[in-house]
Design a protein around this motif. Structure first.
Motif, PDB file in Angstrom:
ATOM      1  N   ILE A  87      37.595  53.586  46.986  1.00  0.00           N
ATOM      2  CA  ILE A  87      38.020  53.800  45.609  1.00  0.00           C
ATOM      3  C   ILE A  87      37.431  55.091  45.039  1.00  0.00           C
ATOM      4  O   ILE A  87      38.052  55.781  44.231  1.00  0.00           O
ATOM      5  N   ILE A  88      36.224  55.457  45.507  1.00  0.00           N
ATOM      6  CA  ILE A  88      35.623  56.722  45.088  1.00  0.00           C
ATOM      7  C   ILE A  88      36.317  57.893  45.780  1.00  0.00           C
ATOM      8  O   ILE A  88      36.591  58.925  45.171  1.00  0.00           O
ATOM      9  N   GLU A  89      36.626  57.716  47.061  1.00  0.00           N
ATOM     10  CA  GLU A  89      37.325  58.777  47.791  1.00  0.00           C
ATOM     11  C   GLU A  89      38.686  59.075  47.185  1.00  0.00           C
ATOM     12  O   GLU A  89      39.161  60.211  47.230  1.00  0.00           O
ATOM     13  N   PHE A  90      39.331  58.050  46.605  1.00  0.00           N
ATOM     14  CA  PHE A  90      40.634  58.247  45.969  1.00  0.00           C
ATOM     15  C   PHE A  90      40.564  59.273  44.840  1.00  0.00           C
ATOM     16  O   PHE A  90      41.550  59.945  44.546  1.00  0.00           O
ATOM     17  N   TYR A  91      39.392  59.377  44.207  1.00  0.00           N
ATOM     18  CA  TYR A  91      39.249  60.270  43.048  1.00  0.00           C
ATOM     19  C   TYR A  91      38.368  61.476  43.347  1.00  0.00           C
ATOM     20  O   TYR A  91      37.908  62.145  42.427  1.00  0.00           O
ATOM     21  N   ASN A 131      36.006  53.871  33.183  1.00  0.00           N
ATOM     22  CA  ASN A 131      35.971  53.047  31.971  1.00  0.00           C
ATOM     23  C   ASN A 131      36.716  51.729  32.163  1.00  0.00           C
ATOM     24  O   ASN A 131      36.343  50.702  31.590  1.00  0.00           O
ATOM     25  N   ALA A 132      37.774  51.752  32.953  1.00  0.00           N
ATOM     26  CA  ALA A 132      38.588  50.551  33.154  1.00  0.00           C
ATOM     27  C   ALA A 132      37.871  49.504  33.993  1.00  0.00           C
ATOM     28  O   ALA A 132      38.017  48.304  33.760  1.00  0.00           O
ATOM     29  N   PHE A 133      37.062  49.935  34.946  1.00  0.00           N
ATOM     30  CA  PHE A 133      36.458  49.006  35.899  1.00  0.00           C
ATOM     31  C   PHE A 133      35.060  48.529  35.508  1.00  0.00           C
ATOM     32  O   PHE A 133      34.625  47.476  35.968  1.00  0.00           O
ATOM     33  N   HIS A 134      34.352  49.282  34.696  1.00  0.00           N
ATOM     34  CA  HIS A 134      32.950  48.965  34.433  1.00  0.00           C
ATOM     35  C   HIS A 134      32.748  48.410  33.030  1.00  0.00           C
ATOM     36  O   HIS A 134      33.290  48.934  32.066  1.00  0.00           O
ATOM     37  N   LYS A 135      31.904  47.373  32.946  1.00  0.00           N
ATOM     38  CA  LYS A 135      31.580  46.771  31.654  1.00  0.00           C
ATOM     39  C   LYS A 135      30.144  47.097  31.237  1.00  0.00           C
ATOM     40  O   LYS A 135      29.877  47.321  30.073  1.00  0.00           O
ATOM     41  N   GLN A 167      40.566  33.015  40.187  1.00  0.00           N
ATOM     42  CA  GLN A 167      39.636  33.918  40.872  1.00  0.00           C
ATOM     43  C   GLN A 167      39.928  35.370  40.542  1.00  0.00           C
ATOM     44  O   GLN A 167      39.029  36.213  40.537  1.00  0.00           O
ATOM     45  N   HIS A 168      41.176  35.660  40.230  1.00  0.00           N
ATOM     46  CA  HIS A 168      41.580  37.004  39.852  1.00  0.00           C
ATOM     47  C   HIS A 168      40.808  37.464  38.618  1.00  0.00           C
ATOM     48  O   HIS A 168      40.342  38.600  38.539  1.00  0.00           O
ATOM     49  N   ASP A 169      40.644  36.565  37.641  1.00  0.00           N
ATOM     50  CA  ASP A 169      39.880  36.892  36.438  1.00  0.00           C
ATOM     51  C   ASP A 169      38.411  37.134  36.757  1.00  0.00           C
ATOM     52  O   ASP A 169      37.808  38.096  36.277  1.00  0.00           O
ATOM     53  N   TYR A 170      37.834  36.260  37.561  1.00  0.00           N
ATOM     54  CA  TYR A 170      36.409  36.395  37.868  1.00  0.00           C
ATOM     55  C   TYR A 170      36.151  37.627  38.740  1.00  0.00           C
ATOM     56  O   TYR A 170      35.101  38.259  38.646  1.00  0.00           O
ATOM     57  N   GLY A 171      37.117  37.958  39.582  1.00  0.00           N
ATOM     58  CA  GLY A 171      36.998  39.163  40.393  1.00  0.00           C
ATOM     59  C   GLY A 171      36.973  40.422  39.548  1.00  0.00           C
ATOM     60  O   GLY A 171      36.399  41.439  39.940  1.00  0.00           O
ATOM     61  N   HIS A 172      37.597  40.346  38.364  1.00  0.00           N
ATOM     62  CA  HIS A 172      37.594  41.478  37.425  1.00  0.00           C
ATOM     63  C   HIS A 172      36.472  41.366  36.392  1.00  0.00           C
ATOM     64  O   HIS A 172      36.439  42.149  35.433  1.00  0.00           O
ATOM     65  N   SER A 173      35.578  40.390  36.567  1.00  0.00           N
ATOM     66  CA  SER A 173      34.466  40.175  35.630  1.00  0.00           C
ATOM     67  C   SER A 173      34.963  39.948  34.204  1.00  0.00           C
ATOM     68  O   SER A 173      34.391  40.481  33.238  1.00  0.00           O
ATOM     69  N   HIS A 218      41.621  44.514  46.236  1.00  0.00           N
ATOM     70  CA  HIS A 218      42.259  44.528  44.921  1.00  0.00           C
ATOM     71  C   HIS A 218      41.827  45.733  44.090  1.00  0.00           C
ATOM     72  O   HIS A 218      42.619  46.273  43.308  1.00  0.00           O
ATOM     73  N   ASN A 219      40.592  46.169  44.254  1.00  0.00           N
ATOM     74  CA  ASN A 219      40.145  47.371  43.554  1.00  0.00           C
ATOM     75  C   ASN A 219      40.921  48.600  44.014  1.00  0.00           C
ATOM     76  O   ASN A 219      41.238  49.485  43.203  1.00  0.00           O
ATOM     77  N   LEU A 220      41.230  48.666  45.298  1.00  0.00           N
ATOM     78  CA  LEU A 220      42.037  49.776  45.809  1.00  0.00           C
ATOM     79  C   LEU A 220      43.422  49.760  45.174  1.00  0.00           C
ATOM     80  O   LEU A 220      43.975  50.808  44.812  1.00  0.00           O
ATOM     81  N   HIS A 221      43.984  48.567  45.052  1.00  0.00           N
ATOM     82  CA  HIS A 221      45.313  48.431  44.441  1.00  0.00           C
ATOM     83  C   HIS A 221      45.301  48.936  43.007  1.00  0.00           C
ATOM     84  O   HIS A 221      46.192  49.686  42.592  1.00  0.00           O
ATOM     85  N   HIS A 222      44.297  48.560  42.242  1.00  0.00           N
ATOM     86  CA  HIS A 222      44.233  48.978  40.841  1.00  0.00           C
ATOM     87  C   HIS A 222      43.966  50.470  40.696  1.00  0.00           C
ATOM     88  O   HIS A 222      44.436  51.094  39.750  1.00  0.00           O
ATOM     89  N   ALA A 223      43.200  51.012  41.617  1.00  0.00           N
ATOM     90  CA  ALA A 223      42.822  52.421  41.508  1.00  0.00           C
ATOM     91  C   ALA A 223      44.015  53.350  41.672  1.00  0.00           C
ATOM     92  O   ALA A 223      44.134  54.350  40.961  1.00  0.00           O
TER      93      ALA A 223
END
Length: 469
Positions: A64-68, A78-82, A194-200, A232-237
């Protein structure tokens, strides 16, 4: 449009400044050179980070970091971190400078390119305002009652399936069928939870969400929590970006979009390899073939991942599901073949449920290989659509009928997604961005329509290449 395109400055091209900026000044032109796996820089809020050595330690995975790499990653960050303060604390060690406020490297552009960048600036600015409005409305705060009811639903259906199995499966095929329905419904609904918990989305700290995620993903579904979060993080990125979004990686069985069919045809000719079947009939194969492939992929990939990556906590959380399931079914069936058949059909219907819902939001949209990062809003809506709201649609899709809002605000609890929809629609209308909402059955049917078009494009490209040889 705001500022004139010819008056752009380097500070206009970033989202916001950051306190205690490093003294070293770096141009965007220099940042863009460091876009490789072994030389990876990213920019977050004007700060330049060398994350080449950090990316393997990144909790969300290195990809996901390499993508950017070489890009502005502020919006995706901002979208991924709380827990921003904690992240900044650890990220400080990787700071190497800040974007030069007098940078001229992006000003050597045509008027058309400057206008495009100016539009992106305005979209990002307005999107920040929408997110701020969501925060002010309390839309990132979960309803504990909602999640308690979801927990009860999943556990109740799971227990009910075993009760029906023990009491009626031996004497009635209807008992077996009802137990099967309760079982795969429990696992499908656990998938949305689990989708919700995976996204914190529930608790403030990611590691606390992780423990609940292990329960739903491991104990209920028998899958790897870490594997799901990584994929799933790769998909969102980078949604619907060929070669980066794993959710559209359906070859060699299916081709999607308008770009991949041509690329696939070129590979077929180059390697002198014909597919198992012509893609012109893939729309007829998908209804059963898609769920079948997802079932096999889930079963193979989740165990392969935990063993290869040595994710022993995941393995411990997964095994009880298999032990309980096969102990219960064998007690009644007294046959390994029958137990395996019951398990396969449970997985098949669960996989079919997931496959149809997940794909009707994405593969019917633009599938492309253009990795140019415009704005978070444009990137997400380009490959995402919604379905209409109703109590059934909300339940059946796990509120992913609001897929656009979920992709824009992945940490927002799903029961609040519909509340931010009017502001997102207004934002899209202001900037001329196409916001698509479909009826549920129309969205499902569009999968077949989309596959048919992609198959025809593959055939046309294949024929054209063969005629030119």
């Amino acid at each position: 449009m705001g500022k004139g395109a010819n008056n752009l400055s380097a500070s206009d091209l970033t989202i916001s400044s950051h306190e205690s900026l490093p003294k070293t000044l770096i141009s965007w032109e220099e940042v863009q050179k460091h876009n490789k796996k072994d030389d990876c820089w990213i920019v977050v809020k004007d700060i330049v980070y060398n994350v080449t050595n950090f990316k393997k330690k990144h909790p969300g995975g290195n990809k996901i970091i390499e993508f950017y790499a070489g890009q502005d990653a502020t919006e995706v960050f901002n979208a991924f971190h709380k827990d921003f303060d904690r992240v900044y604390k650890y990220a400080k060690a990787y700071q190497i400078g800040q974007i030069d406020p007098n940078d001229q490297s992006r000003l050597k552009l045509s008027d058309e390119e400057k206008q495009k960048i100016q539009r992106e600036i305005e979209i990002r600015k307005d999107f920040k305002q929408v997110k701020k409005a969501a925060e002010d409305m309390g839309l990132f705060k979960p309803s504990y009652t909602f999640y308690a009811l979801q927990f009860f639903q999943v556990v109740f259906l799971q227990i009910l399936s075993y009760y029906l199995f023990f009491n009626y499966a031996q004497t009635s095929y209807l008992g077996v069928l009802l137990a099967l329905v309760c079982n795969f419904t429990s696992k499908a609904q656990a998938g949305w939870s689990q989708h919700d918990y995976g996204h914190s989305s529930l608790l403030a700290k990611p590691r606390h969400n992780k423990y609940i995620h292990l329960f739903f993903m491991g104990l209920i579904k028998g899958g790897s929590s870490d594997w799901w979060m990584y994929m799933h993080n790769l998909h969102h990125a980078k949604p619907n970006v060929i070669g980066k979004d794993p959710d559209i990686r359906l070859e060699p069985f299916f081709v999607v979009g308008s770009v991949e069919p041509v690329l696939r045809a070129e590979k077929n000719v180059k390697k002198k390899f014909q597919n198992f079947y012509p893609f012109t009939i893939q729309q007829y194969i998908f209804p059963l073939g898609g769920p079948f492939l997802v079932t096999l992929l889930f079963q193979w990939a989740t165990f392969y991942y935990v063993i290869k990556k040595r994710k022993y906590l995941d393995l411990i959380s997964m095994l009880p599901m298999y032990i309980i399931h096969f102990t219960v079914t064998y007690t009644v069936f007294q046959s390994v073949i029958k137990c395996s058949a019951f398990y396969f059909f449970m997985r098949f219907f669960e996989g079919g449920w997931f496959t149809w819902i997940s794909q009707c939001n994405h593969i019917v949209m633009d599938v492309h290989d253009d990795d140019q990062y415009d704005s978070w809003l444009q990137l997400q809506i380009r490959g995402t659509c919604n379905m209409e709201k109703s109590w059934f649609n909300d339940w059946f899709t796990g509120h992913l009928n609001f897929q656009i809002e979920h992709h824009l605000f992945p940490t927002m609890p799903r029961h609040n997604l519909y509340k931010i929809q009017p502001l997102v629609q207004s934002l899209c209308k202001k900037h001329g961005i196409n916001y698509i909402v479909k009826p549920l059955w129309g969205a499902l049917f569009d999968i077949l329509v989309s596959l048919k078009k992609s198959g025809q494009l593959w055939q046309e490209a294949y024929d054209e290449i063969m005629m030119s040889i």
